[in-house]
Design a protein around this motif. Structure first.
Motif, PDB file in Angstrom:
ATOM      1  N   ALA A  19      10.487  14.040 -11.101  1.00  8.35           N
ATOM      2  CA  ALA A  19      11.952  13.970 -11.119  1.00  8.35           C
ATOM      3  C   ALA A  19      12.510  13.869  -9.707  1.00  8.35           C
ATOM      4  N   LYS A  20      11.671  14.091  -8.704  1.00 15.46           N
ATOM      5  CA  LYS A  20      12.124  14.112  -7.311  1.00 15.46           C
ATOM      6  C   LYS A  20      12.116  12.709  -6.710  1.00 15.46           C
ATOM      7  N   GLN A  21      13.275  12.236  -6.362  1.00 14.81           N
ATOM      8  CA  GLN A  21      13.402  10.894  -5.794  1.00 14.81           C
ATOM      9  C   GLN A  21      12.801  10.807  -4.390  1.00 14.81           C
ATOM     10  N   GLU A  22      12.711  11.918  -3.689  1.00 15.12           N
ATOM     11  CA  GLU A  22      12.176  11.902  -2.326  1.00 15.12           C
ATOM     12  C   GLU A  22      10.646  11.940  -2.287  1.00 15.12           C
ATOM     13  N   LYS A  23       9.985  12.101  -3.422  1.00 18.46           N
ATOM     14  CA  LYS A  23       8.520  12.118  -3.466  1.00 18.46           C
ATOM     15  C   LYS A  23       7.986  10.728  -3.150  1.00 18.46           C
ATOM     16  N   THR A  24       6.996  10.660  -2.292  1.00 22.69           N
ATOM     17  CA  THR A  24       6.431   9.366  -1.901  1.00 22.69           C
ATOM     18  C   THR A  24       5.306   8.950  -2.849  1.00 22.69           C
ATOM     19  N   ALA A  25       5.020   7.677  -2.835  1.00 25.88           N
ATOM     20  CA  ALA A  25       3.996   7.096  -3.700  1.00 25.88           C
ATOM     21  C   ALA A  25       2.763   6.725  -2.884  1.00 25.88           C
ATOM     22  N   THR A  26       1.661   6.615  -3.600  1.00 22.84           N
ATOM     23  CA  THR A  26       0.435   6.049  -3.056  1.00 22.84           C
ATOM     24  C   THR A  26       0.142   4.799  -3.867  1.00 22.84           C
ATOM     25  N   LEU A  27      -0.090   3.693  -3.176  1.00 26.65           N
ATOM     26  CA  LEU A  27      -0.369   2.417  -3.833  1.00 26.65           C
ATOM     27  C   LEU A  27      -1.839   2.080  -3.666  1.00 26.65           C
ATOM     28  N   TYR A  28      -2.448   1.659  -4.774  1.00 22.09           N
ATOM     29  CA  TYR A  28      -3.852   1.248  -4.762  1.00 22.09           C
ATOM     30  C   TYR A  28      -3.926  -0.204  -5.187  1.00 22.09           C
ATOM     31  N   LEU A  29      -4.476  -1.048  -4.328  1.00 30.78           N
ATOM     32  CA  LEU A  29      -4.745  -2.435  -4.684  1.00 30.78           C
ATOM     33  C   LEU A  29      -6.152  -2.470  -5.263  1.00 30.78           C
ATOM     34  N   TRP A  30      -6.236  -2.867  -6.519  1.00 33.98           N
ATOM     35  CA  TRP A  30      -7.507  -2.946  -7.230  1.00 33.98           C
ATOM     36  C   TRP A  30      -7.930  -4.399  -7.388  1.00 33.98           C
ATOM     37  N   TYR A  31      -9.248  -4.604  -7.417  1.00 29.51           N
ATOM     38  CA  TYR A  31      -9.797  -5.871  -7.873  1.00 29.51           C
ATOM     39  C   TYR A  31     -10.496  -5.565  -9.187  1.00 29.51           C
ATOM     40  N   GLY A  32     -10.185  -6.329 -10.225  1.00 31.94           N
ATOM     41  CA  GLY A  32     -10.809  -6.128 -11.536  1.00 31.94           C
ATOM     42  C   GLY A  32     -10.061  -5.124 -12.375  1.00 31.94           C
ATOM     43  N   GLU A  33     -10.426  -5.084 -13.628  1.00 30.14           N
ATOM     44  CA  GLU A  33      -9.725  -4.253 -14.611  1.00 30.14           C
ATOM     45  C   GLU A  33     -10.521  -3.034 -15.052  1.00 30.14           C
ATOM     46  N   LYS A  34     -11.818  -3.195 -15.282  1.00 35.38           N
ATOM     47  CA  LYS A  34     -12.595  -2.133 -15.912  1.00 35.38           C
ATOM     48  C   LYS A  34     -13.874  -1.839 -15.142  1.00 35.38           C
ATOM     49  N   PRO A  35     -14.273  -0.561 -15.141  1.00 32.94           N
ATOM     50  CA  PRO A  35     -15.544  -0.195 -14.511  1.00 32.94           C
ATOM     51  C   PRO A  35     -16.689  -0.885 -15.232  1.00 32.94           C
ATOM     52  N   PRO A  36     -17.742  -1.214 -14.602  1.00 32.54           N
ATOM     53  CA  PRO A  36     -18.045  -0.928 -13.196  1.00 32.54           C
ATOM     54  C   PRO A  36     -17.636  -2.050 -12.241  1.00 32.54           C
ATOM     55  N   SER A  37     -16.983  -3.085 -12.771  1.00 34.58           N
ATOM     56  CA  SER A  37     -16.680  -4.232 -11.913  1.00 34.58           C
ATOM     57  C   SER A  37     -15.412  -4.063 -11.091  1.00 34.58           C
ATOM     58  N   CYS A  38     -14.581  -3.070 -11.380  1.00 37.04           N
ATOM     59  CA  CYS A  38     -13.352  -2.904 -10.601  1.00 37.04           C
ATOM     60  C   CYS A  38     -13.609  -2.057  -9.350  1.00 37.04           C
ATOM     61  N   MET A  39     -12.757  -2.249  -8.363  1.00 41.68           N
ATOM     62  CA  MET A  39     -12.870  -1.453  -7.138  1.00 41.68           C
ATOM     63  C   MET A  39     -11.537  -1.428  -6.414  1.00 41.68           C
ATOM     64  N   ILE A  40     -11.306  -0.358  -5.663  1.00 44.01           N
ATOM     65  CA  ILE A  40     -10.106  -0.262  -4.836  1.00 44.01           C
ATOM     66  C   ILE A  40     -10.362  -1.031  -3.553  1.00 44.01           C
ATOM     67  N   VAL A  41      -9.458  -1.944  -3.248  1.00 46.75           N
ATOM     68  CA  VAL A  41      -9.589  -2.794  -2.071  1.00 46.75           C
ATOM     69  C   VAL A  41      -8.770  -2.242  -0.905  1.00 46.75           C
ATOM     70  N   GLU A  42      -7.590  -1.698  -1.207  1.00 44.64           N
ATOM     71  CA  GLU A  42      -6.688  -1.206  -0.153  1.00 44.64           C
ATOM     72  C   GLU A  42      -5.871  -0.050  -0.717  1.00 44.64           C
ATOM     73  N   THR A  43      -5.557   0.918   0.141  1.00 42.09           N
ATOM     74  CA  THR A  43      -4.706   2.058  -0.229  1.00 42.09           C
ATOM     75  C   THR A  43      -3.577   2.154   0.782  1.00 42.09           C
ATOM     76  N   VAL A  44      -2.362   2.318   0.279  1.00 42.00           N
ATOM     77  CA  VAL A  44      -1.178   2.487   1.130  1.00 42.00           C
ATOM     78  C   VAL A  44      -0.546   3.816   0.730  1.00 42.00           C
ATOM     79  N   ARG A  45      -0.460   4.736   1.679  1.00 41.25           N
ATOM     80  CA  ARG A  45       0.041   6.080   1.387  1.00 41.25           C
ATOM     81  C   ARG A  45       1.467   6.284   1.898  1.00 41.25           C
ATOM     82  N   ASN A  46       2.119   7.304   1.350  1.00 42.85           N
ATOM     83  CA  ASN A  46       3.444   7.758   1.800  1.00 42.85           C
ATOM     84  C   ASN A  46       4.510   6.664   1.752  1.00 42.85           C
ATOM     85  N   VAL A  47       4.570   5.960   0.645  1.00 41.57           N
ATOM     86  CA  VAL A  47       5.568   4.904   0.458  1.00 41.57           C
ATOM     87  C   VAL A  47       6.797   5.525  -0.219  1.00 41.57           C
ATOM     88  N   ALA A  48       7.946   5.429   0.439  1.00 45.26           N
ATOM     89  CA  ALA A  48       9.182   5.925  -0.157  1.00 45.26           C
ATOM     90  C   ALA A  48       9.460   5.141  -1.437  1.00 45.26           C
TER      91      ALA A  48
END
Length: 121
Positions: free
Chosen positions: A48-77
């Motif tokens: 409910a807190k609008q000031e809480k920041t997000a973490t973004l994960y760029l994934w390649y693929g949809e399902k394990p085991p072929s998917c993987m996180i390619v990039e992470t961006v933290r503290n996004v307003a």
């Protein structure tokens, strides 16, 4: 409906048609499929807190085991999520142009030290 559910739905509507709400790793998140093999998870915004920041994960693929996180961006307003996701989309397109369009290529891009070893997979 809880305040955090209302906030998550409102944020999803603000971001536009390409976004939906999904449960990923037991957390309600925003999600956008780029349609090019990559997708993005927006974590940390089921609040409910609008000031809480997000973490973004760029994934390649949809399902394990072929998917993987390619990039992470933290503290996004929360008000910057749309532009940060657009930047990840551009990055995914650049990866594809440079030949990083499959899991193996992306894995060795992230772990180049493993490409020169004699380890067989």
């Amino acid at each position: 409906m809880s305040n955090r559910d209302n906030r998550l739905r409102s944020l999803c509507r603000q971001l536009g048609d390409g976004y939906c709400i999904r449960t990923i790793d037991f957390e309600r998140c925003l999600y956008r499929d780029f349609g090019n093999g990559f997708n993005v998870e927006v974590s940390g915004v089921h609040t409910a807190k609008q000031e809480k920041t997000a973490t973004l994960y760029l994934w390649y693929g949809e399902k394990p085991p072929s998917c993987m996180i390619v990039e992470t961006v933290r503290n996004v307003a929360q008000e910057d999520i749309g532009s940060a996701v657009d930047e990840l989309f551009r990055y995914s397109e650049q990866l594809i142009r440079n030949g990083y369009d499959n899991r193996d290529a992306l894995f060795f891009m992230k772990h180049p030290e493993l490409k020169t070893t004699n380890i067989e997979f």
